[in-house]
Design an enzyme around this catalytic site. Structure first.
Site, mmCIF file in Angstrom:
data_model
loop_
_atom_site.group_PDB
_atom_site.id
_atom_site.type_symbol
_atom_site.label_atom_id
_atom_site.label_comp_id
_atom_site.label_asym_id
_atom_site.label_seq_id
_atom_site.Cartn_x
_atom_site.Cartn_y
_atom_site.Cartn_z
ATOM 1 N N ASP A 87 -10.456 0.842 1.115
ATOM 2 C CA ASP A 87 -11.689 1.286 0.473
ATOM 3 C C ASP A 87 -12.110 2.657 0.997
ATOM 4 O OD1 ASP A 87 -14.975 -0.305 0.167
ATOM 5 O OD2 ASP A 87 -13.883 1.081 -1.132
ATOM 6 N N HIS A 104 -7.343 9.698 -3.531
ATOM 7 C CA HIS A 104 -6.310 8.673 -3.701
ATOM 8 C C HIS A 104 -4.979 9.138 -3.140
ATOM 9 C CE1 HIS A 104 -8.897 6.010 -5.848
ATOM 10 N NE2 HIS A 104 -9.153 6.885 -6.806
ATOM 11 N N LEU A 198 10.252 -5.741 6.742
ATOM 12 C CA LEU A 198 8.813 -5.849 6.480
ATOM 13 C C LEU A 198 8.668 -6.170 5.000
ATOM 14 C CD1 LEU A 198 5.726 -5.173 7.188
ATOM 15 C CD2 LEU A 198 6.215 -2.926 6.282
#
Lengths: 310, 289
Positions: A87, A104, A198
């Site tokens: 956020d 972004h 991962l």
């Protein structure tokens, strides 16, 4: 005395934001890494330009190597699954007088750094909340930009992710995504499905409540087809039908939410039953290694009881 | 001397009450939360800290609960939910579980008395959770309490016992499946069921006959209350511990570091002030979802 473990973020509204002065638009990803760990490969600086950034970076994610953890962390207490609500990109851009798109893009850099750290520190699953089902109502310009950003990021990263042993899974309602993005996602998932270092789960067009509703629908389907009886419905059956069934560890141990907001915002509701929540004050593009170490050390000091006695 | 002391204490008590009422008046200029939920964590740590006996921490915790309820109802909060006993807590030692059940039984009886907080503020008491897991006397007492207060309509107190959110969702899923199953069987038998469930893919209008979000929500144990506006968990732990996971999607989470028996007016005030700060934004988000 009134002492709050997690201070209420009055800084957001009552005091002016502290802007870290950045020279021009240059962003360094691992600016402090060279001080603490001189043995790690140096990252090159690269310029950040709105909407035309070349997202491939000079260095790859290093292949398996034993990395020393920071002093305050212990390897045995590392969480297996970390979830992040990224956020604050819009606010970060506004503070610097930039367009939201620049925020972004900066967010993608921070994510890349986090992925590298998770690989190095033995975290097995990283789930990130990239785009919520509720975000579709944002202005079309921003939504289109985000979709093209996802496509560009996936295209440029898939090779280095494969080499780094990272498996990508995407959860969420993909029917609303552009067709080209849907195809790309399927390809990337297929290409990386055998990687095991991962697992990066990206939640795009995702809503925790709809995850449960779709699990319920598939259970109802199975009941209608006679595969299960209604009495067989239990918690583990629902868990198997949720979208997080793509991983062995569907329940996050730690949830980090940046930008000081104290809420969960319809992300992974079922799976957060016993997750430790950590609310960071920094905006997402500013959430770097130091802040991640803070979150992990706070997690490692907590006593998890799961309802029982210590 | 004693009488003067008592008088002074009484005057001081009245002043504090008056001050609290003034503060509530000022606060009610802003938005008042409709529903506050409490996770009452820290009773055992409090008992250890104050070197009390086993179980004494919970008794002090109960009086802390009564004062928090008083603040909530005086301020005008209509719905209050408390996490009294989780299904996971059954794993604790049998003595502790038994003492908690005994305490609950005793307090349920007290709540039903005339001068209690429930009758003073017209509170309807609901016990949310899988009540079948409770022992017979506790379950019967709970059902009696729900029946006795069913006519109260000014406020609602939901006590979550034998509750976990995952159990609540699973139960709601089960009930929705059964309801749809019955609906479809009925329609099929009356000949109107054709086209409701096709063998292959689904058309958009056929999707409408499948289970929807609202179907699941209406079967939740907590269906009688709206989503909480604030969830307060004491003792500084920041986790939801399987409490109101579904309902907390856009809810403000507050975790003061005080232990539950130590919670007071200050923490309540702080929670309300911060709720009011972000209320308009959260309300907008909620309307959009």
């Amino acid at each position: 005395m009134l002492s709050l473990r997690f201070a209420i973020p009055t800084a957001n509204t009552l005091t002016p934001p502290k802007i870290k002065p950045k020279p021009g638009l240059v962003v360094q990803t691992a600016w402090n890494q060279t001080d603490l760990f001189p043995s790690l490969p140096k990252r090159n600086d690269y310029k950040l330009q709105a909407a035309t950034t070349d997202l491939s970076v000079a260095g790859d994610i290093p292949a398996e190597e034993v990395v020393e953890l920071p002093a305050e962390l212990s390897r045995e207490l590392m969480p297996k699954h970390v979830a992040v609500i990224m956020d604050g990109n819009g606010r970060w851009a506004r503070q610097r007088g930039l367009a939201t798109s620049a925020g972004h893009e900066a967010g993608v850099k921070a994510l890349r750094e986090l992925v590298e750290l998770c690989c190095q520190w033995g975290i097995q699953v990283l789930t990130v909340f990239a785009f919520s089902y509720e975000n579709w109502i944002r202005p079309k310009v921003e939504v289109d930009f985000l979709m093209s950003l996802f496509e560009r990021a996936l295209k440029s990263e898939v090779e280095s992710l494969s080499r780094g042993g990272i498996r990508i899974s995407v959860i969420g309602d993909s029917t609303k995504l552009p067709t080209s993005l849907q195809k790309l996602i399927n390809e990337v998932e297929e290409t990386t499905k055998h990687n095991s270092r991962l697992q990066l789960i990206v939640a795009v067009s995702y809503s925790g409540k709809y995850d449960v509703v779709q699990a319920c629908r598939s259970i109802a389907e199975k009941a209608k087809d006679g595969q299960i009886q209604l009495d067989d419905i239990n918690e583990s059956l629902i868990e198997q039908e949720l979208e997080t069934n793509c991983t062995e560890h569907p329940y996050p141990d730690l949830l980090i939410r940046t930008s000081g907001e104290l809420r969960v915002s319809n992300f992974l509701l079922w799976q957060l039953a016993y997750t430790e929540l950590f609310f960071a004050q920094e905006l997402w593009p500013d959430f770097r290694k130091d802040e991640f170490v803070d979150a992990l050390s706070s997690y490692q000091q907590r006593q998890r009881r799961y309802g029982g006695r210590h | 001397m004693e009488r003067i002391r008592e008088r002074v204490i009484q005057i001081y008590g009245n002043l504090v009450s008056l001050l609290q009422k003034c503060i509530f008046c000022i606060l009610s200029v802003g938005p008042i939360p409709n529903h506050i939920a409490f996770i009452m964590d820290g009773n055992r740590r409090f008992a250890k800290k104050c070197k009390l006996m086993e179980g004494a921490g919970h008794k002090v915790g109960f009086s802390a609960l009564m004062s928090m309820l008083k603040y909530c109802y005086e301020f005008g909060v209509r719905y209050v939910t408390v996490y009294a006993f989780s299904i996971e807590n059954f794993k604790r030692s049998p003595e502790e579980v038994q003492s908690l059940m005994d305490l609950m039984l005793k307090k349920i009886e007290e709540i039903l008395k005339k001068q209690s907080i429930v009758n003073r503020y017209g509170v309807r008491v609901i016990f949310s959770g899988n009540l079948k897991l409770l022992s017979e006397p506790v379950r019967l007492a709970a059902e009696r309490a729900m029946l006795a207060t069913a006519k109260n309509s000014k406020a609602v107190l939901s006590i979550c016992v034998a509750y976990t959110s995952t159990n609540e969702i699973m139960h709601a899923v089960q009930e929705s499946c059964e309801e749809k199953w019955d609906e479809i069987t009925l329609l099929n038998s009356s000949g109107a069921g054709y086209g409701l469930i096709s063998l292959g893919g689904y058309e958009q209008d056929e999707m409408d006959h499948l289970i929807k979000l609202t179907d699941i929500e209406k079967h939740m144990y907590m269906a009688a209350a709206p989503d909480p506006d604030i969830i307060i968990r004491t003792s500084g732990e920041t986790r939801l511990s399987n409490f109101l996971l579904w309902q907390s999607a856009n809810c403000y989470l507050y975790s003061p570091s005080v232990l539950w028996p130590e919670i007071g007016f200050r923490q309540f005030l702080w929670a309300i002030l911060n709720f009011q700060q972000i209320h308009f934004y959260l309300d907008k988000l909620r309307k959009q979802s």
